[in-house]
Structures are given as structure tokens and as C-alpha cells.
Design a protein around this motif. Structure first.
Motif, PDB file in Angstrom:
ATOM      1  N   LEU A   1      29.592  -0.261  -8.037  1.00  0.00           N
ATOM      2  CA  LEU A   1      29.946   1.038  -8.610  1.00  0.00           C
ATOM      3  C   LEU A   1      29.182   1.197  -9.912  1.00  0.00           C
ATOM      4  O   LEU A   1      29.202   0.309 -10.765  1.00  0.00           O
ATOM      5  CB  LEU A   1      31.432   1.104  -8.964  1.00  0.00           C
ATOM      6  N   SER A   2      28.524   2.335 -10.046  1.00  0.00           N
ATOM      7  CA  SER A   2      27.836   2.621 -11.303  1.00  0.00           C
ATOM      8  C   SER A   2      28.107   4.074 -11.667  1.00  0.00           C
ATOM      9  O   SER A   2      28.986   4.711 -11.077  1.00  0.00           O
ATOM     10  CB  SER A   2      26.348   2.318 -11.165  1.00  0.00           C
ATOM     11  N   ARG A   3      27.371   4.584 -12.651  1.00  0.00           N
ATOM     12  CA  ARG A   3      27.691   5.935 -13.135  1.00  0.00           C
ATOM     13  C   ARG A   3      26.436   6.786 -13.279  1.00  0.00           C
ATOM     14  O   ARG A   3      25.362   6.274 -13.630  1.00  0.00           O
ATOM     15  CB  ARG A   3      28.399   5.828 -14.493  1.00  0.00           C
ATOM     16  N   VAL A   4      26.611   8.052 -13.073  1.00  0.00           N
ATOM     17  CA  VAL A   4      25.546   9.007 -13.336  1.00  0.00           C
ATOM     18  C   VAL A   4      25.132   8.828 -14.802  1.00  0.00           C
ATOM     19  O   VAL A   4      25.977   8.617 -15.659  1.00  0.00           O
ATOM     20  CB  VAL A   4      26.079  10.444 -13.080  1.00  0.00           C
TER      21      VAL A   4
ATOM     22  N   GLU B   1      39.304   5.393  -8.950  1.00  0.00           N
ATOM     23  CA  GLU B   1      40.244   4.776  -8.003  1.00  0.00           C
ATOM     24  C   GLU B   1      40.089   5.408  -6.615  1.00  0.00           C
ATOM     25  O   GLU B   1      40.100   4.711  -5.603  1.00  0.00           O
ATOM     26  CB  GLU B   1      41.686   4.894  -8.513  1.00  0.00           C
ATOM     27  N   ALA B   2      39.890   6.724  -6.590  1.00  0.00           N
ATOM     28  CA  ALA B   2      39.732   7.399  -5.295  1.00  0.00           C
ATOM     29  C   ALA B   2      38.488   6.878  -4.571  1.00  0.00           C
ATOM     30  O   ALA B   2      38.515   6.626  -3.359  1.00  0.00           O
ATOM     31  CB  ALA B   2      39.640   8.909  -5.504  1.00  0.00           C
TER      32      ALA B   2
ATOM     33  N   THR C   1      35.996   3.960  -0.282  1.00  0.00           N
ATOM     34  CA  THR C   1      34.958   3.013   0.152  1.00  0.00           C
ATOM     35  C   THR C   1      35.582   1.759   0.759  1.00  0.00           C
ATOM     36  O   THR C   1      35.012   1.132   1.644  1.00  0.00           O
ATOM     37  CB  THR C   1      34.077   2.615  -1.057  1.00  0.00           C
ATOM     38  N   GLY C   2      36.742   1.398   0.219  1.00  0.00           N
ATOM     39  CA  GLY C   2      37.412   0.166   0.639  1.00  0.00           C
ATOM     40  C   GLY C   2      37.198  -0.910  -0.398  1.00  0.00           C
ATOM     41  O   GLY C   2      36.050  -1.330  -0.591  1.00  0.00           O
ATOM     42  N   PRO C   3      38.274  -1.363  -1.069  1.00  0.00           N
ATOM     43  CA  PRO C   3      38.128  -2.380  -2.122  1.00  0.00           C
ATOM     44  C   PRO C   3      37.463  -3.652  -1.605  1.00  0.00           C
ATOM     45  O   PRO C   3      36.766  -4.335  -2.348  1.00  0.00           O
ATOM     46  CB  PRO C   3      39.567  -2.668  -2.545  1.00  0.00           C
ATOM     47  N   ASP C   4      37.634  -3.941  -0.306  1.00  0.00           N
ATOM     48  CA  ASP C   4      37.031  -5.160   0.247  1.00  0.00           C
ATOM     49  C   ASP C   4      35.520  -5.028   0.419  1.00  0.00           C
ATOM     50  O   ASP C   4      34.842  -5.983   0.798  1.00  0.00           O
ATOM     51  CB  ASP C   4      37.685  -5.492   1.592  1.00  0.00           C
ATOM     52  N   LYS C   5      34.987  -3.823   0.098  1.00  0.00           N
ATOM     53  CA  LYS C   5      33.529  -3.627   0.213  1.00  0.00           C
ATOM     54  C   LYS C   5      32.870  -3.545  -1.167  1.00  0.00           C
ATOM     55  O   LYS C   5      31.656  -3.539  -1.279  1.00  0.00           O
ATOM     56  CB  LYS C   5      33.230  -2.339   0.984  1.00  0.00           C
TER      57      LYS C   5
END
Ligand code: PLP
Length: 457
Positions: free
Chosen positions: A147-150, A209-210, A215-219
Motif C-alpha cells: 500500500l502506498s499513496r498518491v 481500511e476499506a 484487497t484482502g489483508p492476507d494479500k
């Protein structure tokens, strides 16, 4: 061999003809009119004509102790004569060992293991590869998405560029899209009218969080974040954002990588900003730039004991973290970093930054009264001025903003100040040894440049 001339005209010619610069503009390729830096001392750079320029961006956010330090030159020369290279594959040497121990002492909590790299991009690359390794070793082969950010900037290797949120749509280079998810811009100035900072923070957390759940936390293997989005325009997330994103990471077993390539080594008045400024304990910290004050290339990825414990020691025979560089732990770069840290300690440069940054912020925010200044923001010794211009009939707003920014950059240089051209923004991260008087000089030039350009516009 025929000796090469180093007259300014020759340098410009060779530079244009043979040196492809980072972010090379292909339209100007071969004909750019770059200032030629000839020498530097303290916070000043001298160009080919002997003109003295304040180094507003501090090199590229890296010149903490300033230029031309004899003690640094001596430390580098001593190490060159003692041991100019050591293969980190085969043998150990003193400088990286001493530096790793020092970094472990300076870093927060249990970040006790250091993987040395060649710069910031390779530090980020290493952190992401370590996350892959960690999850593979734990049998979680699908937990790899970052996960990153614009507007985030994390570097220029394939992986670090892939998690970079700046300019993603507009560049022509390929990136790894499947393993990256971008969160929206955290810039508090973008919040709708009437939205409080707390509400803005809530919205950013809800979005994160959404996305994790969708995406699935396990991914999802890691969240990577600069404490302040530096190259994205010195964006400071709303209060509480850092702690709450870390809590979300803990909740979903996602590693938190704090990219401190800009913020470490004093930029915000502390060795590392994660804990001391934003009160978070990341799983990994990446750093570079200010680690040697730009005297030599070096980067580092600091890894927490908590991550290494389940994947090392007994039961992990014949398992290797197959990541490394010929120059990992380069003895001369590490000797430079040790000297740099010693200078910062002995000369109380962190204390100096904390003492002087209110002046820097006061002068920065005073620019808001000038015509065409849309916003100013900063922290420690890093700041940004953003232009705001009315759209006209013949040019789009973005073009006019860019043109305004470019003119301010040019004008500043004419008046004796280098600024970092970032479209319609000017960003500053001067050498940390800058004095109050020099801060005043820097902002006097910038105000004058903005005034002059605003009149012309
Ligand atoms: N991470 C951040 C936050 C940066 O600002 C940068 C460079 O500006 C990098 C990583 C990449 O560092 P380097 O250019 O040393 O590879």
C-alpha cells in the motif's frame, strides 16, 4: 590521452552531449541550459562564473552539515588509504560494523539490524524485498501487495518506482502494478470546505481500511509511507494519521515501512522522525541522503528484531536473503557517515535545527501575503511554497502554474538562490547548519523573486 578542457562552454557541451540527467527532459535533451556548479562551501554553491548561490534544496535534501568540511575530507581520505573497499560477501570491516551499531543505537525501539545499500531507492527496494522474503519464509506467499499513496516518492528502481505514487499516469516507464495499491492524496489542504482535520484524518483511515478489506489483508504485505511526503510537495498528513495508520497495519498484520530518506538525520530536528516526531515505531526504516550529508552515496534499511526472530537461527539452515550490492557497507561511505554523525552530535546540529525552525516557518508562512502564493507548508527545515494563479483564456491553469513556478525558480537563481523546481512549487531543505541571518537572506530573495514574477505575470 588528450587532456579534456574544463572551460564552462566545454563542460556544458559534454554535459549535454554525453550525460543523461535524472528525469531528463527529452525535448531539451542535448540542448539544456543548466547552471554549472563549480564549487561549494557551507550553505553556498558557486557557479562557473563564481556567482555565490544559497543552496535552498541542500543538494537534493541531503546536505546536512554543509559543503567543504575539512574534517569530513580527512575522514574520507584516511579510510581510502586504510581500506578503500571490502567485499561484504566475504569479510567484515570496521566502518560498516561501527556504523550499524551506531544506527541501531540512534534508531527507535528494536530496529537493530542494518542492511546497507547504495542510496534511497535501493534501501526501499531492500525493504520491499525483505517483506517478500519474510512472508515467503512464513509460508504466506500471497501476502506481497504494497500500500502506498498518491504523491509519494520512493525511488527509481523498478520496485521503488512501482510504489511511487507521483506521476504514475504520466510517465512512460513500466511499473509493477499488480502488487501495488495507491491511497489518495493526504494533503489536508485538499479537504472540502467545512471538513475538520479530524474528519479528514478519519476519511483517510476509512479509505485505507476499506482498501485493505477489499484487497484482502492476507494479500497485503506492507504499507510504505514517508513521514512527510517530500518530493510530492512537502505534504504533512493530518495530526494522528501516522499513529492510526500504524494501528491499522498492526490490526491486519501488515508491515509498516517508514521511508525516512528525507526526514532522517536532522531534517526535522531528530535522528529519525518516526518515533520522535510522529510517535510511531515502524517495522522497517529506510534512509539515505543525510546519512553522509551527500559526501558519498549510501543508504540503509533498518529492520526490526521482531521480523528477524522467526526467520533466522536454528531451523533456517541453507536459507539466504539473496539481496545485496557490491557496495553494501562500502567502508569509505560508512566512514563518511560515521564522521557525519559525529559532527552532527558534536556541533549539536539537531538542537540547532529545533531552535531555528520556528524562524524558518515564520519566514515561510509570511510569504502567504505575497501575490500568487496559494499555500506554504513545512516542518523542521523543509518547506514548500505553492503558486496559485488565475486561469487565463489562452492557457490552462496547470500550464500557467508551471510557468509561474519556472519563472520564480529562474528569478531566484538570478538573485542568488537555488530552489528545487517542482512544477508550480518551490521546495526548500537548506543545509542544517544554516544560520538565522542566512534564513532571512534566503526568504528575502524568494519574496523578491515572487514579487517580480507576479508583476510580470
Ligand atoms: N525515498 C524518498 C522519500 C526520497 O525522497 C528519495 C529521493 O529523493 C528516495 C527514496 C530515493 O533515493 P535515491 O535517489 O537516493 O535513490
Amino acid at each position: 590521452m588528450k587532456s579534456l578542457s574544463n572551460s564552462a562552454a566545454t563542460i556544458r557541451d559534454y554535459d549535454n552531449t554525453h550525460f543523461m540527467h535524472p528525469w531528463e527532459g527529452m525535448a531539451e535533451f542535448g540542448s539544456a541550459d543548466r547552471t554549472i556548479s563549480a564549487s561549494a562551501e557551507g550553505i553556498y554553491v558557486y557557479d562557473q562564473n563564481g556567482r555565490k548561490l544559497i543552496d535552498g534544496p541542500g543538494g537534493m535534501w541531503c546536505s546536512q552539515i554543509g559543503y567543504a568540511r575539512q574534517d569530513m575530507a580527512d575522514a574520507i581520505a584516511d579510510q581510502v588509504m586504510k581500506l578503500s573497499y571490502n567485499s561484504p560477501w566475504n569479510t567484515a570491516s570496521a566502518p560498516p560494523a561501527l556504523l550499524a551499531k551506531k544506527l541501531a543505537d540512534l534508531a527507535p525501539g528494536d530496529l537493530n539490524t542494518v542492511f546497507f545499500t547504495t542510496g534511497g531507492s535501493t534501501a526501499v527496494d531492500t525493504a520491499i524485498r525483505f517483506m517478500h522474503f519474510y512472508n515467503n519464509r512464513l509460508g504466506r506467499r500471497d501476502k506481497k501487495i504494497v500500500l502506498s499513496r498518491v504523491r509519494a516518492y520512493h525511488g527509481s528502481t523498478y520496485l521503488s518506482a512501482s510504489v511511487t505514487g507521483r506521476d504514475q499516469g504520466s510517465n512512460n516507464l513500466d511499473i509493477e502494478k499488480d502488487r501495488v495499491r495507491l491511497l489518495s492524496d493526504v494533503n489536508p489542504n485538499l479537504r472540502p470546505k467545512g471538513t475538520s482535520l479530524d474528519d479528514w484524518c478519519d476519511a483517510k483511515l476509512a479509505e485505507m481500511e476499506a482498501l485493505i478489506l477489499e484487497t484482502g489483508p492476507d494479500k497485503i504485505g506492507a504499507f510504505i509511507a514517508e513521514p512527510i511526503l517530500a518530493s510530492g510537495g512537502v505534504i504533512i498528513p493530518p495530526p494522528g494519521y501516522h499513529k492510526r495508520t500504524l494501528e491499522l497495519c498492526h490490526k491486519y498484520d501488515i508491515l509498516y515501512i517508514s521511508d525516512e530518506v528525507v526526514t532522517a538525520f536532522g531534517r526535522l530536528g531528530h535522528w529519525f522522525a518516526s518515533k520522535d516526531v510522529f510517535d510511531i515505531q515502524p517495522d522497517m526504516i529506510t534512509c539515505a541522503k543525510g546519512i553522509t550529508s551527500g559526501y558519498l552515496p549510501l543508504g540503509a534499511c533498518l529492520i526490526s528484531d521482531r521480523l528477524l526472530e522467526p526467520i533466522s537461527g536454528e531451523g533456517h539452515e541453507n536459507t539466504f536473503f539473496n539481496n545485496g550490492y557490491t557496495y553494501s557497507g562500502h567502508p569509505v561511505s560508512c566512514a563518511a557517515a560515521l564522521k557525519n554523525i559525529e559532527i552532527i552530535e558534536n556541533e549539536k546540529i539537531l538542537e540547532h535545527v529545533r531552535a531555528i525552525s520556528p524562524r524558518f516557518m515564520e519566514k515561510l508562512n509570511a510569504l502567504r501575503d505575497l501575490p500568487n502564493v496559494g499555500d506554504t507548508r513545512g516542518m523542521g527545515l523543509v518547506g514548500c511554497v505553492e503558486a496559485a494563479v488565475d486561469p487565463s483564456d489562452d492557457q490552462t491553469r496547470a500550464e500557467r502554474l508551471q510557468a509561474f513556478g519556472n519563472k520564480v525558480d529562474q528569478k531566484c537563481e538570478e538573485l542568488g538562490l537555488i530552489v528545487r523546481p517542482l512544477g508550480h512549487m518551490c521546495v526548500f531543505s537548506p543545509p542544517l547548519v544554516i544560520t538565522e541571518g542566512q534564513i532571512d537572506d534566503m526568504f528575502a530573495i524568494l519574496s523578491e523573486a515572487i514579487r517580480l514574477v507576479a508583476t510580470e505575470f
